[in-house]
Design an enzyme around this catalytic site. Structure first.
Site, PDB file in Angstrom:
ATOM      1  N   CYS A  54       0.853  -1.199   0.000  1.00  0.00           N
ATOM      2  CA  CYS A  54       0.000   0.000   0.000  1.00  0.00           C
ATOM      3  C   CYS A  54       0.884   1.242   0.000  1.00  0.00           C
ATOM      4  O   CYS A  54       2.057   1.196   0.265  1.00  0.00           O
ATOM      5  CB  CYS A  54      -0.844   0.016   1.262  1.00  0.00           C
ATOM      6  SG  CYS A  54      -1.502  -1.564   1.708  1.00  0.00           S
ATOM      7  N   ARG A  59       3.008   0.627  -7.142  1.00  0.00           N
ATOM      8  CA  ARG A  59       3.265  -0.431  -6.139  1.00  0.00           C
ATOM      9  C   ARG A  59       2.134  -1.448  -6.108  1.00  0.00           C
ATOM     10  O   ARG A  59       2.233  -2.465  -5.467  1.00  0.00           O
ATOM     11  CB  ARG A  59       3.443   0.202  -4.771  1.00  0.00           C
ATOM     12  CG  ARG A  59       4.513   1.268  -4.769  1.00  0.00           C
ATOM     13  CD  ARG A  59       4.278   2.213  -3.626  1.00  0.00           C
ATOM     14  NE  ARG A  59       4.699   1.616  -2.392  1.00  0.00           N
ATOM     15  CZ  ARG A  59       5.872   1.881  -1.813  1.00  0.00           C
ATOM     16  NH1 ARG A  59       6.660   2.757  -2.373  1.00  0.00           N
ATOM     17  NH2 ARG A  59       6.224   1.322  -0.704  1.00  0.00           N
ATOM     18  N   TRP A  83      -3.776  -2.272  -0.608  1.00  0.00           N
ATOM     19  CA  TRP A  83      -3.652  -3.596  -1.245  1.00  0.00           C
ATOM     20  C   TRP A  83      -4.246  -4.552  -0.235  1.00  0.00           C
ATOM     21  O   TRP A  83      -3.686  -4.754   0.834  1.00  0.00           O
ATOM     22  CB  TRP A  83      -2.176  -3.865  -1.506  1.00  0.00           C
ATOM     23  CG  TRP A  83      -1.866  -5.131  -2.239  1.00  0.00           C
ATOM     24  CD1 TRP A  83      -2.172  -5.444  -3.527  1.00  0.00           C
ATOM     25  CD2 TRP A  83      -1.189  -6.278  -1.705  1.00  0.00           C
ATOM     26  NE1 TRP A  83      -1.703  -6.688  -3.842  1.00  0.00           N
ATOM     27  CE2 TRP A  83      -1.113  -7.233  -2.750  1.00  0.00           C
ATOM     28  CE3 TRP A  83      -0.633  -6.584  -0.483  1.00  0.00           C
ATOM     29  CZ2 TRP A  83      -0.491  -8.473  -2.578  1.00  0.00           C
ATOM     30  CZ3 TRP A  83      -0.016  -7.813  -0.324  1.00  0.00           C
ATOM     31  CH2 TRP A  83       0.036  -8.739  -1.362  1.00  0.00           C
ATOM     32  N   ASN A 122      -0.200   0.812   6.645  1.00  0.00           N
ATOM     33  CA  ASN A 122       0.428  -0.283   5.877  1.00  0.00           C
ATOM     34  C   ASN A 122       0.879  -1.311   6.895  1.00  0.00           C
ATOM     35  O   ASN A 122       1.424  -0.948   7.939  1.00  0.00           O
ATOM     36  CB  ASN A 122       1.666   0.224   5.111  1.00  0.00           C
ATOM     37  CG  ASN A 122       1.289   1.074   3.908  1.00  0.00           C
ATOM     38  OD1 ASN A 122       0.098   1.184   3.566  1.00  0.00           O
ATOM     39  ND2 ASN A 122       2.281   1.681   3.284  1.00  0.00           N
ATOM     40  N   GLY A 123       0.675  -2.595   6.583  1.00  0.00           N
ATOM     41  CA  GLY A 123       1.117  -3.653   7.494  1.00  0.00           C
ATOM     42  C   GLY A 123      -0.072  -4.454   7.995  1.00  0.00           C
ATOM     43  O   GLY A 123      -1.174  -4.347   7.477  1.00  0.00           O
ATOM     44  N   GLU A 159      12.734 -17.726 -13.613  1.00  0.00           N
ATOM     45  CA  GLU A 159      12.440 -16.283 -13.737  1.00  0.00           C
ATOM     46  C   GLU A 159      11.548 -16.029 -14.943  1.00  0.00           C
ATOM     47  O   GLU A 159      10.597 -15.246 -14.882  1.00  0.00           O
ATOM     48  CB  GLU A 159      13.746 -15.500 -13.830  1.00  0.00           C
ATOM     49  CG  GLU A 159      13.584 -14.009 -14.041  1.00  0.00           C
ATOM     50  CD  GLU A 159      12.760 -13.304 -12.957  1.00  0.00           C
ATOM     51  OE1 GLU A 159      12.505 -13.918 -11.900  1.00  0.00           O
ATOM     52  OE2 GLU A 159      12.332 -12.162 -13.205  1.00  0.00           O
ATOM     53  N   LYS A 197       7.865 -14.313 -14.742  1.00  0.00           N
ATOM     54  CA  LYS A 197       7.498 -13.120 -15.521  1.00  0.00           C
ATOM     55  C   LYS A 197       6.193 -13.365 -16.265  1.00  0.00           C
ATOM     56  O   LYS A 197       5.273 -12.549 -16.262  1.00  0.00           O
ATOM     57  CB  LYS A 197       8.603 -12.768 -16.529  1.00  0.00           C
ATOM     58  CG  LYS A 197       9.838 -12.143 -15.963  1.00  0.00           C
ATOM     59  CD  LYS A 197       9.666 -10.762 -15.420  1.00  0.00           C
ATOM     60  CE  LYS A 197       9.396 -10.578 -13.975  1.00  0.00           C
ATOM     61  NZ  LYS A 197      10.099 -11.068 -12.881  1.00  0.00           N
ATOM     62  N   GLU A 214       3.218 -13.581 -13.855  1.00  0.00           N
ATOM     63  CA  GLU A 214       2.915 -12.315 -13.175  1.00  0.00           C
ATOM     64  C   GLU A 214       2.124 -11.366 -14.046  1.00  0.00           C
ATOM     65  O   GLU A 214       1.234 -10.664 -13.571  1.00  0.00           O
ATOM     66  CB  GLU A 214       4.227 -11.601 -12.823  1.00  0.00           C
ATOM     67  CG  GLU A 214       4.920 -12.103 -11.601  1.00  0.00           C
ATOM     68  CD  GLU A 214       6.027 -11.152 -11.220  1.00  0.00           C
ATOM     69  OE1 GLU A 214       5.842 -10.410 -10.254  1.00  0.00           O
ATOM     70  OE2 GLU A 214       7.056 -11.147 -11.908  1.00  0.00           O
ATOM     71  N   HIS A 240      10.867 -36.748 -15.804  1.00  0.00           N
ATOM     72  CA  HIS A 240      10.443 -37.405 -14.553  1.00  0.00           C
ATOM     73  C   HIS A 240       9.061 -36.931 -14.099  1.00  0.00           C
ATOM     74  O   HIS A 240       8.823 -36.735 -12.919  1.00  0.00           O
ATOM     75  CB  HIS A 240      11.488 -37.134 -13.453  1.00  0.00           C
ATOM     76  CG  HIS A 240      12.834 -37.667 -13.788  1.00  0.00           C
ATOM     77  ND1 HIS A 240      13.142 -39.014 -13.782  1.00  0.00           N
ATOM     78  CD2 HIS A 240      13.951 -37.048 -14.237  1.00  0.00           C
ATOM     79  CE1 HIS A 240      14.390 -39.193 -14.156  1.00  0.00           C
ATOM     80  NE2 HIS A 240      14.907 -38.014 -14.441  1.00  0.00           N
ATOM     81  N   LYS A 242       4.318  -4.083  -5.565  1.00  0.00           N
ATOM     82  CA  LYS A 242       5.727  -3.943  -5.931  1.00  0.00           C
ATOM     83  C   LYS A 242       6.637  -4.340  -4.764  1.00  0.00           C
ATOM     84  O   LYS A 242       7.675  -4.936  -4.972  1.00  0.00           O
ATOM     85  CB  LYS A 242       6.043  -2.514  -6.359  1.00  0.00           C
ATOM     86  CG  LYS A 242       7.490  -2.300  -6.790  1.00  0.00           C
ATOM     87  CD  LYS A 242       7.857  -3.156  -7.987  1.00  0.00           C
ATOM     88  CE  LYS A 242       9.308  -3.059  -8.368  1.00  0.00           C
ATOM     89  NZ  LYS A 242       9.701  -4.090  -9.351  1.00  0.00           N
TER      90      LYS A 242
HETATM   91  C1  AGP Z   1       9.134  -9.989  -9.143  1.00  0.00           C
HETATM   92  O1  AGP Z   1       8.747  -9.770 -10.487  1.00  0.00           O
HETATM   93  C2  AGP Z   1       8.009  -9.833  -8.185  1.00  0.00           C
HETATM   94  N1  AGP Z   1       7.439  -8.538  -8.275  1.00  0.00           N
HETATM   95  C3  AGP Z   1       8.320 -10.300  -6.786  1.00  0.00           C
HETATM   96  O2  AGP Z   1       8.543 -11.686  -6.846  1.00  0.00           O
HETATM   97  C4  AGP Z   1       9.550  -9.659  -6.101  1.00  0.00           C
HETATM   98  O3  AGP Z   1      10.716 -10.082  -6.740  1.00  0.00           O
HETATM   99  C5  AGP Z   1       9.581 -10.132  -4.645  1.00  0.00           C
HETATM  100  O4  AGP Z   1       8.401  -9.670  -4.017  1.00  0.00           O
HETATM  101  C6  AGP Z   1      10.808  -9.609  -3.883  1.00  0.00           C
HETATM  102  O5  AGP Z   1      10.789  -8.217  -3.889  1.00  0.00           O
HETATM  103  P1  AGP Z   1      12.125  -7.451  -3.403  1.00  0.00           P
HETATM  104  O6  AGP Z   1      13.216  -7.800  -4.364  1.00  0.00           O
HETATM  105  O7  AGP Z   1      11.760  -5.995  -3.432  1.00  0.00           O
HETATM  106  O8  AGP Z   1      12.437  -7.942  -2.013  1.00  0.00           O
END
Ligand code: AGP
Length: 615
Positions: A2, A27, A74, A100-101, A489, A493, A496, A512, A610
């Site tokens: 957030c 974010r 969020w 936030n939290g 990765e 991507k 996501e 396997h 984010k």
């Molecule tokens: C990556 O594309 C994601 N947005 C997510 O997995 C991110 O890498 C993860 O939340 C870690 O974030 P950070 O590197 O800011 O700690």
């Protein structure tokens, strides 16, 4: 994560708060709201949906105020509704709070307060906190106290378990914002006759050039021209005012269609920034003063643990292979969210690294703290200057990749891998890595920005391939050795930003079990840049072909896939040590173009934030 913004000054607070929220949109969020104190009247407007929806709504209201707070939420506790959006107002109407939290003990707080007559309109944990503040204000603080508002917040927070970054305003004290943090970033911006509060410098909307970073357990009383900070134990805190480096912090599209596209294309520059001043030609090594370790201390290290989340965790997996290959030290990689609870046995000469683009991911921050509690030197690789993780670590390296706005991490990932390669070189040259071998790695690293630039030229070709496969609903990503993390990765991507189900396996593992998935509707992306296992990867491709699976090969050996792969993305010939970084670029572009073809929001994918500052 957030976003929080707050303003106290002489100007109309509304446009400043809205602009700050818009700067924080990247974010990820699902609702937004604002609270304004206008001549002792608390005006609140909050809506599910985008900040523009809130701005439209508030433009219809005659609010004029010089003091206010705002928030992008969020959802954690409670669905995406107007009632659950922040700010939350105490049931006596005196206080408004953005948070936030997570307040982990909010049910017990709610039960206690309900018995005291407080009422609740939302399903959120945050509303319990604002009513707890109201309760302490009315019943647990001396009404003659000058700082009664601050004291009520402090006393309430003592009872909170969990994490918070909060900003609170009160009708009882219309010239003050109270802010506090524990586990979720909160910053105070110092402007000319105005003060701002935010969870990120961008939230200041350019109105502050100096900033105070609150640390965990600190509470600030902010007025138009002053800021006092106390600890949760009510001790005054001396604080430092830092200058904001807007060069690094500023992020605009600069002509790109999306932040993700911009940041994919910024990778050559991000890599240059990561290596700048860290290469020694004479000694054929990397100079990494930020690690705060002498050669003798580094020589003592006989095991390394890497911790992170998500994409950063994938960078750790590449680091493991690079460091074991070039520095010959055993490396273990842990999910940060697991490490902090798993009680991993750690021998005395173990060095711990945490990786985090945002420097605020709570799982990674707590893994750092757990490692330090066990007495281990814990170093951080982060992209956010003065972030919590970078400030709490025992040393580390900044990535200098520039602000990464796209929720799906791109330049931060390749920048992290480059830095891990520098670490492998640095440690390796203190051990068995020869001057000559070191020299080769140094030369390969120097060529890397151009190699990435060259690979980016394939974007049109990759876009065409993406269009062919954009409406498949399942993908496999396969790679061997250090290209398996790149397969992970690439799969992340795609997941996501296009919401396609994508899985990654070591190529040798495919037979396997996952091979059962192979069919014309489940294409396989195969990374094949390691010459020493090329023939094995080709065999895996043949196993797929035999089952009518479609193959997209990302390879610097295209000849090996002629007549075998349905599509080939050719990479330049390169040194082994940099192949993972170069191979990542087509995977990023493939995901980007597939998501565009599917009409997805590549910069703000659904459900994602984010920086994840909640467990
Ligand atoms: C990556 O594309 C994601 N947005 C997510 O997995 C991110 O890498 C993860 O939340 C870690 O974030 P950070 O590197 O800011 O700690």
């Amino acid at each position: 994560m957030c976003g929080i913004t707050g303003y106290i000054g002489k100007r109309d607070a509304t446009p400043i708060l809205i602009e700050g929220l818009k700067k924080l949109e990247y974010r990820g969020y699902d609702s937004a709201g604002i609270a304004l104190l206008d001549n002792g009247k608390m005006n609140v407007c909050k809506k599910k949906g985008r900040v523009d929806v809130l701005a439209e709504e508030i433009s219809k209201k005659p609010f004029k105020a010089n003091l206010g707070i705002s928030h992008t939420r969020w959802a954690t506790h409670g669905g995406v509704t107007d009632a659950n959006a922040h700010p939350h107002v105490s049931s006596d109407g005196k206080f408004a709070l953005v948070h936030n939290g997570i307040v982990e003990n909010f049910e017990s707080i709610k039960t206690f307060l309900t018995k005291k007559g407080y009422t609740f309109k939302s399903q959120t944990d945050s509303e319990a906190l604002v009513n707890l503040i109201a309760y302490h204000y009315d019943f647990r603080t001396d009404e003659s106290l000058e700082n009664r508002f601050l004291e009520a917040v402090r006393k309430a927070l003592i009872h909170v378990e969990g994490t918070y970054g909060i900003a609170v305003i009160s009708k009882e004290k219309p010239d003050e914002i109270v802010a506090a943090r524990k586990g979720s970033p909160l910053l105070i911006g110092i402007g000319k006759n105005e003060r701002l509060v935010s969870s990120d410098v961008l939230g200041f909307a350019g109105r502050a050039n100096n900033v105070i970073y609150l640390d965990d357990g600190q509470i600030a009383s902010i007025t138009i021209d002053n800021c006092d900070i106390i600890s949760i134990g009510n001790k005054p805190i001396e604080y430092k005012v830092k200058e904001i480096d807007w060069e690094l912090e500023n992020a605009d599209l600069a002509g790109a269609k999306h932040y993700m596209q911009k940041e994919i294309y910024e990778q050559p520059k991000a890599i240059e920034n990561a290596i700048r001043g860290r290469i020694s030609d004479d000694a054929s090594t990397a100079i990494l003063h930020g690690l705060n370790m002498t050669a003798q201390e580094m020589r003592q290290v006989d095991r390394i643990i890497f911790c992170a989340c998500g994409t950063a965790w994938h960078a750790c997996l590449v680091a493991e292979q690079l460091i074991e290959k070039y520095a010959r030290i055993p490396v273990e990689v842990e999910y940060a969210s697991e490490f902090r609870y798993r009680n991993t046995p750690i021998e005395k000469n173990t060095l711990v690294f945490v990786l985090s683009q945002s420097g605020e991911t709570i799982d990674t921050l707590e893994a750092l703290r757990e490692s330090q509690r066990k007495g281990f030197k814990t170093l951080a690789i982060t992209n956010a200057i003065a972030s919590t993780i970078s400030r709490e670590s025992d040393g580390g390296l900044y990535q200098y990749a520039g602000k990464e706005v796209g929720v799906a991490s791109t330049k931060a990932f390749t920048s992290q891998v480059v830095i891990c390669l520098l670490i492998a070189l640095h440690i390796g040259r203190m051990r068995d890595l020869s001057y000559t071998a070191g020299k080769e790695i140094v030369e390969a690293i120097k060529k890397l920005p151009n190699l990435v630039e060259e690979t980016l030229q394939q974007a049109k070709h990759i876009e065409e391939i993406a269009k062919k496969y954009a409406f498949n609903e399942d993908f496999l990503f396969l790679g061997r050795l250090d290209e398996f993390p790149i397969a992970l990765e690439g799969a992340l991507k795609l997941k996501e930003i296009s919401y396609i189900h994508a899985e990654a396996y070591p190529a040798g593992e495919m037979k396997h079990g996952p091979i059962a998935l192979i069919c014309p509707e489940c294409p396989s992306v195969i990374f094949a840049n390691a010459e020493d296992v090329l023939s094995k990867v080709v065999s895996n491709a043949q196993e797929i072909k035999a089952r009518k699976g479609k193959i997209i090969a990302i390879t610097s050996f295209p000849e090996a896939f002629e007549g075998l792969a349905d599509d080939i993305i050719q990479l330049p010939k390169m040194h082994d040590c940099v192949r993972t970084i170069v191979a990542t670029v087509p995977a990023q572009l493939l995901a980007y173009y597939i998501a565009l073809e599917r009409g997805c929001d590549v910069d703000k994918p659904r459900n994602l934030a984010k920086a994840v500052t909640v467990e």
